[in-house]
Design a protein around this motif. Structure first.
Motif, PDB file in Angstrom:
ATOM      1  N   GLY A 113      55.615  59.600  32.148  1.00 14.77           N
ATOM      2  CA  GLY A 113      54.389  60.265  31.685  1.00 14.77           C
ATOM      3  C   GLY A 113      53.245  59.305  31.435  1.00 14.77           C
ATOM      4  N   VAL A 114      52.488  59.566  30.359  1.00 16.31           N
ATOM      5  CA  VAL A 114      51.330  58.739  30.012  1.00 16.31           C
ATOM      6  C   VAL A 114      51.838  57.510  29.261  1.00 16.31           C
ATOM      7  N   ASP A 126      36.923  55.622  32.366  1.00 14.60           N
ATOM      8  CA  ASP A 126      35.900  56.283  31.531  1.00 14.60           C
ATOM      9  C   ASP A 126      34.670  55.390  31.388  1.00 14.60           C
ATOM     10  N   LYS A 127      34.929  54.085  31.185  1.00 14.10           N
ATOM     11  CA  LYS A 127      33.840  53.109  30.985  1.00 14.10           C
ATOM     12  C   LYS A 127      32.896  53.101  32.185  1.00 14.10           C
ATOM     13  N   TYR A 128      33.458  53.207  33.402  1.00 13.52           N
ATOM     14  CA  TYR A 128      32.637  53.177  34.615  1.00 13.52           C
ATOM     15  C   TYR A 128      32.329  54.577  35.152  1.00 13.52           C
ATOM     16  N   GLY A 148      55.414  68.989  30.977  1.00  6.43           N
ATOM     17  CA  GLY A 148      55.390  68.052  29.840  1.00  6.43           C
ATOM     18  C   GLY A 148      54.350  66.959  30.045  1.00  6.43           C
ATOM     19  N   ILE A 149      54.238  66.480  31.292  1.00  4.32           N
ATOM     20  CA  ILE A 149      53.268  65.414  31.599  1.00  4.32           C
ATOM     21  C   ILE A 149      51.840  65.965  31.516  1.00  4.32           C
ATOM     22  N   ILE A 150      51.645  67.205  31.945  1.00  6.12           N
ATOM     23  CA  ILE A 150      50.304  67.822  31.830  1.00  6.12           C
ATOM     24  C   ILE A 150      49.889  67.881  30.360  1.00  6.12           C
ATOM     25  N   GLU A 155      46.874  65.672  25.575  1.00  6.38           N
ATOM     26  CA  GLU A 155      46.952  65.149  24.195  1.00  6.38           C
ATOM     27  C   GLU A 155      46.533  63.686  24.110  1.00  6.38           C
ATOM     28  N   ARG A 156      47.115  62.837  24.966  1.00  3.14           N
ATOM     29  CA  ARG A 156      46.906  61.395  24.810  1.00  3.14           C
ATOM     30  C   ARG A 156      45.618  60.895  25.447  1.00  3.14           C
ATOM     31  N   LEU A 157      45.181  61.550  26.522  1.00  6.89           N
ATOM     32  CA  LEU A 157      43.980  61.082  27.212  1.00  6.89           C
ATOM     33  C   LEU A 157      42.770  61.960  26.921  1.00  6.89           C
TER      34      LEU A 157
END
Length: 699
Positions: A113-114, A126-128, A148-150, A155-157
């Motif tokens: 996952g993440v 995100d920065k670019y 679960g990965i979705i 949640e995390r990103l």
């Protein structure tokens, strides 16, 4: 030409280590006819992992570029792909690639996952402001969990992950993919290594799930437009596939969503649909904002659109050395065109450069081309002084584009050549390696005369030493790794320094009054403020004062380490009309810094690393106890696919050889990843140890 630009894609493939980036790229090369044989990472035969060190370790170390052609919807798309490393020690490769790319594919392992580096590369994108599509790979692995990965991506990103496909089966039963837009199911042919695939009926047990997620997709598209919302209210099925693709594309380009696809690169499933998605949803050079910069002389803002008829502007994002063609500068053309054999103006270096040849890259192979146009990525040969981050333009229309910022190294080792004959060879080799890698620094220790190499981690330095041996035939003795400590001031001081030197002729005179204090936490380097009024110090001498402080910061008074940050306010001073010059003011700043530092308290700062350990639950106690012994602070412990995930902050000085120690503790079942987090004050015991090693003294 705009027609061609519309069908061009500059994309990167990025992910955590071992998510399958290089395997995915190899499949893309095979299905697009670039390669006629599939290279496998585990056999050391991957095209994109061409370095010996990559083949032996089974990891990507340097980002490799290639170009493919893909037909979608009766149009041919030209796709420049950069395969980036996943290991945190080589994060510079991701940073500089994202700076010049328009879009990206983020790979996630269907089991892992993440992961930590997934978060790092996501933040870099995100920065670019890089739009991306997500591909959940390894759907054939035990423990694969698509939904679960979705949830983890959301949640995390913090990104709205929108599934455009559903897997048919998981783990060993993974056999195909359902396209929610088309409402079709596909199965890949094992006999042709996934080159051909066929449409199959949607499995009956999946019809309710397909209906649910397709309706959510239609609903989401309808919310984006009043016209579609009206259509949706009357008849949801009246919204066409073309209208949905347009809406999904717009939301992806605005970075409000990430479309999610799935497959198994190793088992040759899902790659063709991924390439279709690149054509459908990722931006062309015409879709991204015009690159902005400043005029080098007037400092006025300027922009360059992706247009062949505008003046030439490009950014060099990577320098590498090839044994056959010499030095290569990889560059992205933002506007105009460039012919082989013509001159460009290096705005960053202030010099003209002749580009004798232009090459289209395919990993470590080159195809010469006559000219290169706006929107494309190529490599130049024949230049003298181009460096990473330099802007190349038309001499009559210069513009300075924003350069690329790189993290500071956190670990050092001392080396010396094994034979006297290798001294010159070592110097030449190190020059070439520092040119290629901006996070690799070399300095000569004034006291010991040793050559000190600094990098992003143990693996980074290990690979560089291996390259010295293989590519440059230089054998080195090496010391044990050292932490790149830094110093900082604890309090502020107002100070006056006068520099007078009288010789027979013209003397030297400079006088400054300044305040020196710690800079704010988010500032690194020197924060210089000029408050001199009434011309007490002429304006032409002020930059020399700043330069003097900058140089002096490289050696703190506590243990000789560079200062992490410093705020200097120049308040007043005086000068002599004959004896004062720029050098005098540079020297007075250096002397003033040293004398002022002796009167204020300095502290030692140590690098703190962000660590993530994934371990079976039975070893949780041993791993956390070991981290406590290493002065680590555990932030949290969570579960992921029957494993325990420990997130902690640990001083780098305690982490040498940790991978081996962790293997011993957990019978080889745990894995860890580590990246730099921040600097913080080192405890007194560490300061005592450092001073004892340096000077043999106790405090």
């Amino acid at each position: 030409m705009s027609h061609k630009l519309k069908h061009m894609r500059n994309i990167g493939i990025m992910a955590h280590i071992d998510a399958g980036k290089t395997t995915t790229t190899e499949r893309i090369l095979y299905y697009t006819g670039v390669n006629f044989r599939m290279g496998e990472v585990h056999n050391g035969a991957a095209t994109m992992d061409w370095m010996k060190q990559e083949q032996e370790r089974g990891i990507t170390i340097t980002s490799a570029a290639t170009t493919i052609l893909w037909n979608y919807d009766n149009q041919q798309y030209k796709v420049n792909i950069i395969d980036t490393p996943g290991h945190v020690d080589f994060t510079v490769e991701v940073e500089r690639s994202l700076r010049i790319l328009d879009g990206a594919i983020t790979l996630f392992c269907a089991v892992g996952g993440v992961e930590p580096q997934s978060e790092t590369v996501w933040r870099q994108a995100d920065k670019y402001k890089v739009p991306r599509i997500s591909f959940i790979n390894k759907m054939d692995r035990a423990g694969a969990d698509f939904f679960g990965i979705i949830d983890q991506i959301k949640e995390r990103l913090g990104m709205n992950a929108v599934p455009l496909q559903l897997p048919i089966g998981e783990e060993d039963n993974f056999r195909g993919i359902i396209d929610l837009l088309e409402e079709k199911a596909y199965e890949w042919d094992e006999q042709t290594f996934g080159m051909s695939f066929k449409e199959i009926p949607i499995p009956k047990d999946m019809l309710p799930k397909v209906s649910k997620y397709r309706m959510e997709l239609i609903e989401g598209c309808a919310e984006e437009s009043d016209e579609l919302l009206e259509k949706f209210m009357n008849d949801p099925d009246s919204i066409s596939k073309k209208e949905m693709i347009e809406i999904i594309r717009k939301a992806t380009l605005d970075r409000r969503i990430t479309p999610v696809l799935c497959g198994s690169a190793f088992k040759n499933k899902g790659i063709q649909l991924l390439l279709d998605a690149v054509a459908k949803y990722l931006p062309s050079p015409l879709d991204v904002e015009a690159i902005s910069g400043v005029h080098p002389k007037t400092n006025k803002p300027e922009t360059r659109e992706a247009d062949i008829n505008k003046p030439f502007a490009a950014l060099a994002f990577k320098i590498s050395t090839d044994p056959y063609v010499g030095r290569l500068a990889f560059f992205r053309v933002y506007s105009g065109k460039l012919k082989a054999g013509s001159y460009v103006y290096n705005v960053s270096g202030g010099k003209k450069e002749r580009i004798s040849r232009i090459l289209q890259m395919h990993a470590n192979k080159q195809n010469p081309i006559d000219q290169i146009f706006a929107g494309d990525i190529g490599a130049a040969v024949g230049f003298k002084n181009i460096k990473t981050g330099d802007t190349l333009t038309d001499e009559k229309h210069p513009v300075l584009l924003e350069s690329i910022s790189f993290p500071e190294p956190v670990i050092s080792i001392a080396i010396e050549p094994k034979t006297q004959a290798d001294i010159d060879k070592l110097s030449m080799a190190l020059n070439k390696l520092t040119e290629e890698d901006p996070t690799f620094k070399v300095k000569i220790d004034k006291d010991s005369g040793q050559t000190i190499l600094s990098g992003m981690g143990e693996l980074h330095l290990e690979v560089l030493l291996d390259r010295l041996k293989r590519e440059f035939n230089v054998e080195c003795n090496q010391g044990s790794p050292q932490v790149a400590y830094k110093e900082a001031l604890k309090s502020s001081i107002k100070f006056r320094e006068v520099y007078k030197k009288q010789t027979g002729g013209k003397g030297k005179f400079a006088d400054i009054i300044f305040e020196m204090e710690p800079a704010e936490d988010n500032v690194t380097g020197l924060q210089f403020i000029n408050k001199v009024k009434g011309g007490n110090i002429p304006a032409e001498f002020i930059p020399s004062v700043e330069k003097g402080f900058k140089q002096a910061m490289q050696n703190g008074v506590l243990a000789g380490y560079p200062l992490h940050n410093l705020k200097v306010t120049l308040l007043d001073g005086s000068y002599h009309s004959i004896d004062s010059d720029q050098l005098a003011f540079e020297l007075v700043a250096q002397i003033g810094f040293k004398n002022a530092c002796k009167k204020v308290k300095s502290i030692l700062l140590e690098p703190i690393m962000k660590l993530e350990v994934v371990t079976p639950g039975i070893y949780l106690g041993e791993v956390t106890s070991d981290l406590s012994r290493r002065r680590g602070n555990v932030d949290n412990v969570s579960s992921r696919a029957n494993m325990q995930v420990i997130k902690a902050k640990v001083p780098l000085s305690e982490m040498f050889g940790y991978v081996t120690a962790l293997r011993t503790l957990t019978s080889g079942r745990a894995t860890s990843t580590m990246e730099f987090s921040h600097y913080q004050e080192a405890p007194k015991s560490v300061l005592e140890e450092v001073l004892y090693k340096l000077y043999g003294m106790k405090i």
